[in-house]
Design an enzyme around this catalytic site. Structure first.
Site, mmCIF file in Angstrom:
data_model
loop_
_atom_site.group_PDB
_atom_site.id
_atom_site.type_symbol
_atom_site.label_atom_id
_atom_site.label_comp_id
_atom_site.label_asym_id
_atom_site.label_seq_id
_atom_site.Cartn_x
_atom_site.Cartn_y
_atom_site.Cartn_z
ATOM 1 N N HIS A 89 0.822 -1.209 0.000
ATOM 2 C CA HIS A 89 0.000 0.000 0.000
ATOM 3 C C HIS A 89 0.857 1.261 0.000
ATOM 4 O O HIS A 89 0.326 2.364 -0.132
ATOM 5 C CB HIS A 89 -1.004 -0.001 1.164
ATOM 6 C CG HIS A 89 -0.412 0.201 2.524
ATOM 7 N ND1 HIS A 89 -0.210 -0.830 3.424
ATOM 8 C CD2 HIS A 89 -0.009 1.315 3.173
ATOM 9 C CE1 HIS A 89 0.292 -0.356 4.550
ATOM 10 N NE2 HIS A 89 0.425 0.944 4.424
ATOM 11 N N ASP A 120 0.512 -7.586 1.215
ATOM 12 C CA ASP A 120 0.914 -6.203 1.497
ATOM 13 C C ASP A 120 2.434 -6.049 1.564
ATOM 14 O O ASP A 120 2.983 -5.617 2.579
ATOM 15 C CB ASP A 120 0.274 -5.739 2.805
ATOM 16 C CG ASP A 120 0.225 -4.223 2.906
ATOM 17 O OD1 ASP A 120 0.612 -3.551 1.933
ATOM 18 O OD2 ASP A 120 -0.195 -3.719 3.960
ATOM 19 N N SER A 203 4.729 4.314 10.104
ATOM 20 C CA SER A 203 5.506 3.112 10.401
ATOM 21 C C SER A 203 5.237 1.986 9.416
ATOM 22 O O SER A 203 5.839 0.919 9.526
ATOM 23 C CB SER A 203 5.208 2.631 11.826
ATOM 24 O OG SER A 203 3.837 2.320 11.967
#
Length: 984
Positions: A89, A120, A203
């Site tokens: 993402h 991801d 993060s």
């Protein structure tokens, strides 16, 4: 990535408590030995040399992601090739631009080389030779070391900070992928690791390391309501990296089935037999459940065999206990047949399923046309709504395709047909849209993914005047960029005189006999639609519509509110009797009094259009009138009422971003609530049908996300002279005093120094309202001179005429200079004040690195005391360099690389010499007079420099190639015309 914290994190939307097995003793941080502390210290010293801060922009809306500027974390996994691992993402499905900042603040450009279609994770590449002052370290990927109870550190840019180190313990290894909601990216068909580390935005992509300094997981997301974090296991990421290092394609297989890990008790309720449960527990004693089919996509490889609720036992005779095993088998079997064994209602069933290439249903291209962008529907979106992976998805609405009228949805639309031709895929869509001529109105059939049961229909105007770009973007994994192919040569040859005159019939209003004289007014109303291609002058809308009043049917003149026509850089259409639509052009826009005059070609409409008769006698309080107008449902409404007040109003300015508002206006209000529900109408004499006032909407301030609009009437005497001049073929050439005034009561006037003689004169001159006017705001002059009038001045007379009404102010403004008597600081003075020519509307806009630049418009000069530069930022595009480097609307750019830029021409001469992909230094002054310097990196590939300029009555476009200004001509059209002539 900053927006990575989501509130939904389980398949049912509920929070799962963090529970550790009772046998695991969780050591407290305070009980760590000195040796452990020293071990972590040396580990972190090594790890930080591999962790980078990623500053990036997803420059175009694509698939599940909107264009965005953000920051995230990544870590080096190969130093020779320069490969950084981060989240999918972050890399995004669409165009990506970004750079990495290493621990010693060296910077390096990043190129995306792989983003997984489902999971991801993704990889970015940098040039290791560019890092000169630091020995970059890489982290080993060790997914097998992730165990419940393992102490971990999350090293990254938590909350956007350069370096944060968060600690925690792994509490779960078998969590289903978090649910981030619909119409957004979601991982699936994988386990997730759970821990409580309290990570936040920025993060994303951080390595989760153990005490040995090995990466055992990848930070991906978390819960906004708890300290729970979700880590992606690195098994498939490690395999993908190995493929890339070998130069092999990263094969990914799918059978288009979404599996969920469900506990054994739930599997029993779904039909799991005792024998199969026993076998599974014996083979995999640490597992707590089995994979169950959650969604089987229609028309996919599994559609004819599998069904929801199937419990997966084995694939190719290999028992399945985890997603990792399933992924391993499918990724190595792309294009082959696999034998899948499931248990369904207590019976074992085995069937053959073809393994599809997952990359083939992951879009890697989009087309830009008519101000919007389109792509093939993706597997990501199809899975969420359990629909076939086919169709044309609107990546970004805009231009001719503003499909956000249904609930203000900006994404989630699927186009089923255009011009009554089905568009099942992107290639068909391109062929259909390419065959439609510019200016044609066509029907669109479309649906929203959230409500596929409802089919929507609309008529759209194909606009290639303002949105001429027609190009195909295709992802290039070698360069990391998206390559553009111009498709404009596919446009049809333009035809002249394509608009055919049409006939329309108006409906008659249901009026009482006493009001019959007003019946013809219903044939004086037309609906005016305005499509605004570019955001200039701070105007907050991209599309407006209301009704206008025909003031000359022979010449095709229409009076309309300026809240509908903010400027003439727009597409205007005029609709008659909700039947015939013709184009319109802007003839005149009043700088202060909120009205504009349009013109259409009367030859194109065969209808009994009536010219509204305008009164020259001003309305007074208590006058009886008939209101006739159109409500928000476009229905004609009428009511008898009285004028309740005629008063000078002050519409509050918009504090955030100035845009046009009505000034120095006498507002007419009536004794009825019906007109408040209408954006346009008239107040007419019930006996004669003569129009006494035009009812319109005025754009007001914006507060707490809500746009305020004021509905009121303006007297016909306000605009009658302008209409008459335009009818006679004379230019209006309005001049005015460029100040904002407000009424002052007599008690205020006395206290502030107005003499009793002047007050007595006021009381005698205006029997209905005893008032004078004071200057509350002065506009900064265009030429930089000082204003003759000052804020706080109380105006007594203009050119010898007592100023008790705003009509007097308007009449006096026609002269280049006026004589004003006023009271300033309790002293009576007489001054000569110059007036301003109304011909100062915006006539040029520059598009540079995603920012729309213009000369400071009138609303800016009304609200600011000093114009810092002639280069004013009107708007900026999401995902652009302007957005990434914090160049905000209402900023002034005063210098570029130390060179002053007092106007747009100077600015263009400087910036067009700056090479692509280099930094430029800007000096910027905010609207609040705060100066600062910033740097910005050029990106001409996605955001080329362009200009649009008004020359005469036409807007002309220019592009800049290699620093040279090139006029945007219809070269492609000319080529087609020449070719057509040859064929004839």
């Amino acid at each position: 990535m900053v927006p990575q914290k989501r509130s939904r994190d389980d398949l049912n939307g509920l929070k799962s408590p963090v529970r550790s097995p009772k046998k695991i003793a969780m050591p407290a941080a305070t009980s760590a030995s000195n040796g452990v502390v020293a071990g972590w210290h040396s580990t972190i010293e090594k790890v930080v040399k591999s962790v980078v801060s990623i500053q990036f922009a997803q420059v175009a809306s694509f698939d599940c992601e909107s264009a965005v500027v953000s920051e995230a974390t990544g870590f080096v996994v190969d130093t020779e090739m320069g490969i950084i691992m981060t989240n999918r993402h972050v890399v995004g499905a669409g165009p990506f631009c970004g750079y990495a900042v290493f621990d010693n603040h060296e910077e390096c450009e990043l190129v995306p080389i792989y983003r997984d279609p489902v999971h991801d994770f993704g990889f970015l590449k940098f040039d290791p030779s560019k890092i000169k002052y630091m020995n970059v370290q890489k982290l080993r990927l060790c997914p097998e070391k992730a165990q419940v109870g393992t102490e971990i550190r999350v090293v990254g840019n938590d909350n956007g900070e350069k370096l944060s180190i968060l600690s925690g313990f792994i509490s779960r290894l078998d969590r289903n992928a978090p649910d981030y909601g619909d119409l957004t990216y979601n991982d699936f068909n994988t386990e997730y690791i759970q821990a409580a580390a309290s990570a936040s935005g920025g993060s994303s992509g951080s390595p989760v390391v153990d005490i040995d300094g090995d990466a055992i997981a990848l930070q991906a997301g978390g819960s906004t309501d708890a300290s729970t974090d979700f880590f992606l296991p690195l098994n498939r990421g490690k395999r993908a990296l190995e493929c890339i290092l070998r130069g092999d394609k990263v094969t990914r297989g799918t059978i288009q089935t979404h599996w969920m890990l469900k506990p054994f008790d739930e599997c029993r309720r779904l039909g799991l037999s005792a024998s199969n449960e026993k076998k599974q527990r014996e083979l995999f004693p640490s597992t707590i459940g089995m994979l169950v089919a959650e969604t089987v996509l229609p028309e996919g490889p599994s559609a004819v065999a599998a069904t929801e609720g199937d419990i997966l036992l084995s694939v190719n005779s290999t028992p399945i206990s985890s997603f990792i095993t399933l992924d391993s088998i499918l990724d190595e079997a792309v294009g082959d047949i696999v034998k899948v064994t499931v248990e369904r209602n207590g019976a074992e069933i085995t069937f053959d399923i073809y393994v599809q290439d997952l990359h083939s249903i992951t879009p890697d291209r989009y087309v830009e046309v008519c101000g919007a962008s389109f792509q093939d529907l993706s597997y990501q979106l199809a899975r969420i709504y359990a629909i076939p992976v086919r169709g044309v998805y609107v990546s970004e609405v805009g231009g001719s395709f503003r499909l956000d009228g249904q609930g203000n949805e900006s994404k989630g639309w699927v186009v089923d047909s255009i011009d009554d031709i089905d568009t099942p895929d992107l290639d068909t869509f391109i062929k259909v849209i390419a065959a439609i001529p510019d200016g044609r109105r066509v029907s669109i059939r479309y649906r929203h993914l959230r409500d596929l049961h409802t089919t929507n229909f609309t008529i759209t105007y194909i606009d290639r005047k303002w949105h001429s770009s027609f190009r195909l973007a295709v992802r290039n994994d070698t360069t990391g960029k998206w390559d553009f192919t111009d498709l404009s040569k596919q446009y049809p040859v333009p035809k002249k005189d394509e608009i055919v005159p049409q006939r329309a019939t108006f409906t008659d209003p249901n009026l009482e006999e006493a009001d019959a004289a007003c019946a013809p007014l219903s044939r004086s109303f037309v609906r005016v639609s305005c499509m605004i291609p570019y955001k200039i002058d701070g105007f907050p809308r991209t599309m407006r519509q209301s009704h206008g009043l025909v003031v000359d049917a022979e010449k095709g003149l229409v009076l309309v509110s300026r809240s509908i026509i903010p400027y003439d850089l727009c597409n205007v259409s005029v609709t008659f009797a909700e039947s015939v639509v013709v184009p319109g052009t802007v003839v005149f826009m009043h700088p202060l009094q909120n009205y504009a005059i349009l013109q259409y070609d009367p030859k194109l409409v065969h209808a009994d259009i009536e010219t509204a008769k305008l009164s020259s006698t001003p309305l007074k309080q208590g006058d009886p009138v008939l209101f006739m107008g159109h409500n928000l449902s476009l229905r004609l409404v009428t009511t008898r009422t009285k004028v309740s007040d005629v008063t000078a109003i002050t519409i509050p300015p918009n504090a955030g971003e100035p845009y046009y508002r009505a000034l120095n206006l006498d507002a007419i209000t009536v004794d009825s609530t019906i007109p408040n529900g209408c954006t346009a109408g008239v107040l007419a004499d019930p006996k004669t049908g003569v129009v006494r006032a035009f009812w319109l909407s005025c754009m007001g301030e914006r507060t707490e996300g809500r746009q305020h609009e004021y509905r009121l009437g303006i007297d016909t005497s306000t605009f009658l002279e302008t209409v008459q001049r335009i009818r006679a073929g004379k230019p209006p050439q309005e001049r005015f005093l460029d100040v904002e005034i407000a009424s002052v009561s007599m008690i205020q006037a006395r206290i502030r120094g107005v003499s009793p003689e002047w007050i007595a004169a006021v009381e005698q001159d205006n029997s209905q309202r005893h008032q004078l006017f004071e200057v509350i705001r002065t506009a900064t002059p265009i030429n930089g001179n000082s204003q003759a009038l000052k804020e706080g001045d109380i105006l007594l007379s203009i050119n010898g005429k007592l100023l008790t009404t705003l009509t007097t102010l308007s009449e006096a403004g026609d002269k280049e200079q006026v004589t004003i008597k006023l009271v300033r600081n309790k002293k009576e003075e007489e001054i000569q004040a110059p007036t301003t020519d109304s011909a100062f509307e915006t006539s040029q806009a520059v598009f540079w690195c995603g920012a729309v630049l213009q000369t400071p418009h009138h609303a800016v000069r009304q609200q600011i005391k000093k114009i810092h530069s002639g280069v004013y930022v009107s708007s900026r595009a999401q995902g652009s360099p302007a957005y990434q480097y914090l160049i905000a609307p209402t900023n002034f750019i005063t210098h570029v690389n130390g060179t002053a830029t007092p106007d747009l021409e100077t600015f263009l001469s400087v910036v067009t010499k700056i090479p692509d992909n280099t930094y430029v230094k800007l000096r910027i002054v905010t609207f609040d007079n705060v100066a600062f310097a910033c740097s910005m990196k050029m990106n001409y590939h996605y955001f080329p420099t362009a200009e649009i300029k008004k020359e005469g009555n036409e807007w002309v476009g220019y592009s800049y190639k290699d620093g040279k200004r090139v006029k945007e001509s219809d070269e492609n059209v000319e080529e087609q015309v020449n070719e057509a002539e040859k064929q004839e």
